[in-house]
Scaffold this active site. Structure first.
Site, mmCIF file in Angstrom:
data_model
loop_
_atom_site.group_PDB
_atom_site.id
_atom_site.type_symbol
_atom_site.label_atom_id
_atom_site.label_comp_id
_atom_site.label_asym_id
_atom_site.label_seq_id
_atom_site.Cartn_x
_atom_site.Cartn_y
_atom_site.Cartn_z
ATOM 1 N N LYS A 163 0.836 -1.210 0.000
ATOM 2 C CA LYS A 163 0.000 0.000 0.000
ATOM 3 C C LYS A 163 0.865 1.253 0.000
ATOM 4 O O LYS A 163 1.422 1.633 1.028
ATOM 5 C CB LYS A 163 -0.938 0.038 1.213
ATOM 6 C CG LYS A 163 -2.000 1.123 1.016
ATOM 7 C CD LYS A 163 -2.637 1.624 2.287
ATOM 8 C CE LYS A 163 -1.809 2.588 3.064
ATOM 9 N NZ LYS A 163 -1.498 3.868 2.387
ATOM 10 N N GLU A 209 8.766 0.349 11.515
ATOM 11 C CA GLU A 209 9.884 1.302 11.332
ATOM 12 C C GLU A 209 9.264 2.683 11.494
ATOM 13 O O GLU A 209 8.518 3.131 10.627
ATOM 14 C CB GLU A 209 10.490 1.159 9.927
ATOM 15 C CG GLU A 209 11.162 -0.165 9.659
ATOM 16 C CD GLU A 209 12.522 -0.267 10.307
ATOM 17 O OE1 GLU A 209 13.062 0.749 10.784
ATOM 18 O OE2 GLU A 209 13.055 -1.385 10.346
ATOM 19 N N CYS A 260 13.579 9.801 8.164
ATOM 20 C CA CYS A 260 13.394 9.315 9.542
ATOM 21 C C CYS A 260 14.699 9.324 10.324
ATOM 22 O O CYS A 260 14.726 9.577 11.519
ATOM 23 C CB CYS A 260 12.824 7.903 9.516
ATOM 24 S SG CYS A 260 13.867 6.757 8.586
ATOM 25 N N GLU A 317 9.426 15.142 16.269
ATOM 26 C CA GLU A 317 9.935 15.034 14.912
ATOM 27 C C GLU A 317 9.310 16.144 14.064
ATOM 28 O O GLU A 317 8.090 16.200 13.909
ATOM 29 C CB GLU A 317 9.529 13.657 14.371
ATOM 30 C CG GLU A 317 10.202 13.262 13.101
ATOM 31 C CD GLU A 317 9.782 11.863 12.651
ATOM 32 O OE1 GLU A 317 8.598 11.512 12.810
ATOM 33 O OE2 GLU A 317 10.641 11.140 12.142
HETATM 34 P P1 NAD Z 1 2.165 8.111 8.311
HETATM 35 O O1 NAD Z 1 2.284 7.258 9.512
HETATM 36 O O2 NAD Z 1 1.160 9.189 8.309
HETATM 37 O O3 NAD Z 1 1.836 7.209 7.028
HETATM 38 C C1 NAD Z 1 2.681 6.167 6.595
HETATM 39 C C2 NAD Z 1 1.873 5.185 5.771
HETATM 40 O O4 NAD Z 1 0.941 4.528 6.626
HETATM 41 C C3 NAD Z 1 1.028 5.804 4.668
HETATM 42 O O5 NAD Z 1 0.931 4.869 3.607
HETATM 43 C C4 NAD Z 1 -0.336 5.987 5.341
HETATM 44 O O6 NAD Z 1 -1.396 6.014 4.408
HETATM 45 C C5 NAD Z 1 -0.398 4.756 6.228
HETATM 46 N N1 NAD Z 1 -1.127 4.897 7.489
HETATM 47 C C6 NAD Z 1 -1.244 5.984 8.280
HETATM 48 N N2 NAD Z 1 -1.923 5.673 9.403
HETATM 49 C C7 NAD Z 1 -2.222 4.356 9.330
HETATM 50 C C8 NAD Z 1 -2.888 3.439 10.192
HETATM 51 N N3 NAD Z 1 -3.405 3.821 11.361
HETATM 52 N N4 NAD Z 1 -3.004 2.147 9.803
HETATM 53 C C9 NAD Z 1 -2.472 1.734 8.629
HETATM 54 N N5 NAD Z 1 -1.824 2.556 7.766
HETATM 55 C C10 NAD Z 1 -1.692 3.850 8.112
HETATM 56 O O7 NAD Z 1 3.621 8.672 8.023
HETATM 57 P P2 NAD Z 1 4.106 9.661 6.860
HETATM 58 O O8 NAD Z 1 3.747 11.046 7.231
HETATM 59 O O9 NAD Z 1 3.662 9.125 5.531
HETATM 60 O O10 NAD Z 1 5.690 9.432 6.930
HETATM 61 C C11 NAD Z 1 6.504 10.127 7.797
HETATM 62 C C12 NAD Z 1 6.797 9.306 9.024
HETATM 63 O O11 NAD Z 1 7.381 8.063 8.649
HETATM 64 C C13 NAD Z 1 7.808 9.971 9.934
HETATM 65 O O12 NAD Z 1 7.403 9.806 11.262
HETATM 66 C C14 NAD Z 1 9.086 9.203 9.654
HETATM 67 O O13 NAD Z 1 10.027 9.235 10.697
HETATM 68 C C15 NAD Z 1 8.558 7.837 9.426
HETATM 69 N N6 NAD Z 1 9.536 7.036 8.677
HETATM 70 C C16 NAD Z 1 10.224 6.049 9.326
HETATM 71 C C17 NAD Z 1 11.194 5.310 8.654
HETATM 72 C C18 NAD Z 1 11.971 4.220 9.338
HETATM 73 O O14 NAD Z 1 12.602 3.422 8.640
HETATM 74 N N7 NAD Z 1 11.954 4.128 10.655
HETATM 75 C C19 NAD Z 1 11.460 5.590 7.301
HETATM 76 C C20 NAD Z 1 10.735 6.611 6.679
HETATM 77 C C21 NAD Z 1 9.773 7.323 7.366
#
Ligand code: NAD
Length: 483
Positions: free
Chosen positions: A179, A253, A287, A386
Site C-alpha cells: 500500500k 519502522e 526518519c 519530529e
Molecule cells: P504516516 O504514519 O502518516 O503514514 C505512513 C503510511 O501509513 C502511509 O501509507 C499511510 O497512508 C499509512 N497509514 C497511516 N496511518 C495508518 C494506520 N493507522 N493504519 C495503517 N496505515 C496507516 O507517516 P508519513 O507522514 O507518511 O511518513 C513520515 C513518518 O514516517 C515519519 O514519522 C518518519 O520518521 C517515518 N519514517 C520512518 C522510517 C523508518 O525506517 N523508521 C522511514 C521513513 C519514514
C-alpha cells in the site's frame, strides 16, 4: 512519461485491473503546486481482491515452494529491471514528492536494487532447514514463509522503503499487498510494471494505494498474516494495537529525533559540512535525520558560527537541479506543520539563528528556508518532536556524560552519529547512546546491516539477515532418531 503519471488500473492478481470504483487521487507536484497525474483511490473492495489474490498465491500457488535458485534469479531480474528504469523512477519521484535529484540518485534505485541483489545472494546459503540433535533426541527446524504480508509505506522514500519489505518478503517465499501513500504512489506503480515484466507469478505482489483508513482496513484484514509498516510512531501504535487482536506478526519502522554529537576534539571542517548536509537532505524529511546537533559548551561560539554559516549556504530550489539540497516539502500540510514548529521554537525561547521563513525567490512550491535554532533546551518541543523539515536545533552540553544524557533523553532511538578525531572514543560514546543505528564520523554501513529503532522508533529490524528472518516462521518437527 504521461502514461507513468496517469494510472487508471490497479496491479492485482498479476494483471492490471479496473478498481472497484472510479475514484481517483490527484498527484500534485510539490514544486509547481499543480496537478500532474492521478492514480485510483483504492477502496476496501480493492484491498479484499488484492488480499484474496495474495492468499491464493500463498496457499495454493507455486511461489512459497519455488526452488531457491529460481527465487534468487527472479530477485536479480527485478534488481536489473529497476536499474534499467532508473531514469523514469527518478523523474517520477522528483515530480510526485519533490525528491531532489541528488537524493533520488543516492537513496532510491541504488538502495532498492541493492536490496533485491542482497536477498538473492543471502538465500543461496541461508539455512532454511536445520537438523538439531541432542543425545537420543532429534528435530528438524524449518524456517518457512510467514504468509501474506501487508507492506505499508510512507511518501518520503517510497521506492527503497518498499524494496526493504518486498525483497525479503519475496526471498522468504511470502506474498504481498503493497500500500503506497497517497502523496507519492507513482514510483510504486512503476515497480508493479517491473514486477510484472520480471515474470513474478500472478498474485505474489499486489499494489493498492490509499490513505490512512485504507491502511487500517488492510491491517485488520483477517487473511493478512503480517504487517510490515514504515511511518509515524502515532500510526505504529494504532497498528500494533490492531495486530494484538489476532497476534498478527508486525514489524514497525517509525519516527526519530536523532542526535549528531560533536565531541570536543571534533575537526569542525570535516564534521560540520556533513552534519548540516545530513540534516538538510530531502528537506529533512528522513526518519534517520540527525536534527538535534549536540555541541560542547567549551567550543560553543566557534561551532555555532560555523554551523550557521553553512546552513545559510545550503542550496534551496528546483529539485531537478543536481546541486539542490533543499527542495520543496511534500505537501502544503507538511509545510504548515514545519512552520508551526518554527513558530513554536520562537515561543519556547530558542534563538532563531538563520532561516525560519519561505524563500523569497521561489514563487511556487512548498518551500521552507533552511532553518537553525541555537541555545535549544532539550526539554523544548522542537528538540523532542519530529519536525520532518529543514530545521536543525543546536544544544550545548557540558561533558561527555552530559552529551550522552541529552542524546538519550528522547522517546525515540532510531539513528545518530558521533563526530571526533578519535574513532575509539567515538565508539565508546556510540555504545552508550540507545539507538538502533549510529555512525562514527558519518560512516556508512555495509548493505547487510540491519536497520530499526530502539524505544518508540520501532519494533524489529529491516534489511540484513534479520530483515529476512522477519518474514519467516519457525517450525520444529521432532523425529525418532532410531529410524
Ligand atoms: P504516516 O504514519 O502518516 O503514514 C505512513 C503510511 O501509513 C502511509 O501509507 C499511510 O497512508 C499509512 N497509514 C497511516 N496511518 C495508518 C494506520 N493507522 N493504519 C495503517 N496505515 C496507516 O507517516 P508519513 O507522514 O507518511 O511518513 C513520515 C513518518 O514516517 C515519519 O514519522 C518518519 O520518521 C517515518 N519514517 C520512518 C522510517 C523508518 O525506517 N523508521 C522511514 C521513513 C519514514
Amino acid at each position: 512519461m504521461s502514461d507513468l503519471m496517469h494510472r487508471d488500473l490497479l496491479f492485482i492478481g498479476g494483471r492490471w485491473q479496473k478498481p472497484v470504483t472510479g475514484a481517483r487521487t490527484s498527484i500534485v507536484s510539490p514544486r509547481t503546486e499543480k496537478t500532474i497525474g492521478y492514480v485510483p483511490d483504492g477502496t476496501s473492495g480493492d484491498i479484499d481482491r488484492a488480499v484474496q489474490e495474495a492468499r491464493t498465491a500463498f496457499d495454493d500457488g507455486a511461489w512459497p515452494k519455488t526452488r531457491i535458485p529460481e527465487r534468487s534469479a527472479l530477485l536479480r531480474r527485478i534488481a536489473n529491471l529497476l536499474r534499467a528504469r532508473a531514469g523514469d523512477i527518478k523523474r517520477l519521484l522528483i515530480d510526485e514528492m519533490g525528491t531532489t535529484a541528488m537524493m533520488a540518485d543516492i537513496m532510491q534505485v541504488p538502495l532498492a536494487s541493492e536490496q533485491f541483489d542482497y536477498y538473492a545472494t543471502l538465500i543461496e546459503s541461508f539455512p532454511f532447514e536445520k537438523e538439531v540433535s541432542e543425545h537420543d533426541r532429534l528435530a528438524l527446524n524449518v524456517l518457512e514463509p510467514v504468509g501474506v504480508v501487508a507492506a505499508i509505506v510512507p511518501w518520503n522514500v517510497p521506492l527503497s522503503i518498499a524494496a526493504n519489505k518486498v525483497a525479503p518478503a519475496l526471498a522468504a517465499g511470502c506474498t504481498v499487498v503493497l500500500k503506497p501513500a497517497p502523496e507519492a504512489p507513482l514510483s510504486l506503480f512503476l515497480l508493479a510494471d517491473i514486477l510484472e515484466e520480471s515474470g513474478l507469478p500472478a498474485g505474489v505482489v499486489n499494489v493498492v494505494p490509499g490513505g490512512r483508513e485504507l491502511g487500517q482496513y488492510l491491517v485488520g484484514h483477517p487473511d493478512v498474516d503480517k504487517i510490515a509498516f514504515t511511518g509515524s510512531t502515532a500510526a505504529g501504535k494504532r497498528i500494533m494495537a490492531t495486530c494484538a487482536q489476532s497476534i498478527k506478526r508486525v514489524t514497525l519502522e517509525l519516527g526519530g529525533k536523532s542526535a549528531a554529537v560533536l565531541l570536543d576534539d571534533v575537526d569542525a571542517a570535516v564534521a560540520v559540512p556533513r552534519v548540516v548536509m545530513g540534516g538538510m537532505s530531502l528537506s529533512g524529511q528522513i526518519c534517520a535525520s540527525q536534527s538535534r546537533v549536540l555541541i560542547p559548551q567549551s567550543r560553543r561560539n566557534e561551532l555555532v558560527d560555523h554551523i550557521a554559516a553553512l546552513v545559510g549556504q545550503v542550496t534551496v530550489g528546483d529539485p531537478r537541479e543536481p546541486t539542490t539540497v533543499v527542495g520543496p516539502l511534500v505537501s502544503a500540510a507538511q509545510r504548515s506543520r514545519v512552520e508551526e514548529y518554527i513558530a513554536l521554537g520562537k515561543e519556547e525561547g530558542a534563538t532563531l539563528a538563520i532561516g525560519g521563513g519561505r524563500p523569497a525567490n521561489l514563487a511556487s512550491g512548498w518551500y521552507v528556508e533552511p532553518t537553525l535554532f541555537v541555545d535549544v533546551g532539550n526539554e523544548m518541543r522542537i528538540a523532542k518532536e519530529e519536525i520532518f523539515g529543514p530545521v536543525l536545533t543546536v544544544t550545548a552540553y557540558e561533558d561527555d556524560d552530559d552529551a550522552v544524557r541529552i542524546a538519550n533523553d528522547s522517546c525515540y532511538g532510531l539513528s545518530g552519529s558521533v563526530w571526533t578525531t578519535n574513532q575509539m572514543r567515538g565508539v565508546g560514546i556510540a555504545r552508550r547512546i540507545r539507538t538502533g543505528w549510529i555512525s562514527v564520523n558519518g560512516a556508512q554501513p555495509p548493505t547487510g546491516t540491519s536497520f530499526g529503532g530502539f524505544k518508540q522508533s520501532g519494533l524489529g529490524r529491516e534489511m540484513g539477515r534479520a530483515g529476512l528472518e522477519a518474514y519467516l516462521e519457525q517450525r520444529a518437527i521432532a523425529l525418532d532418531p532410531s529410524v
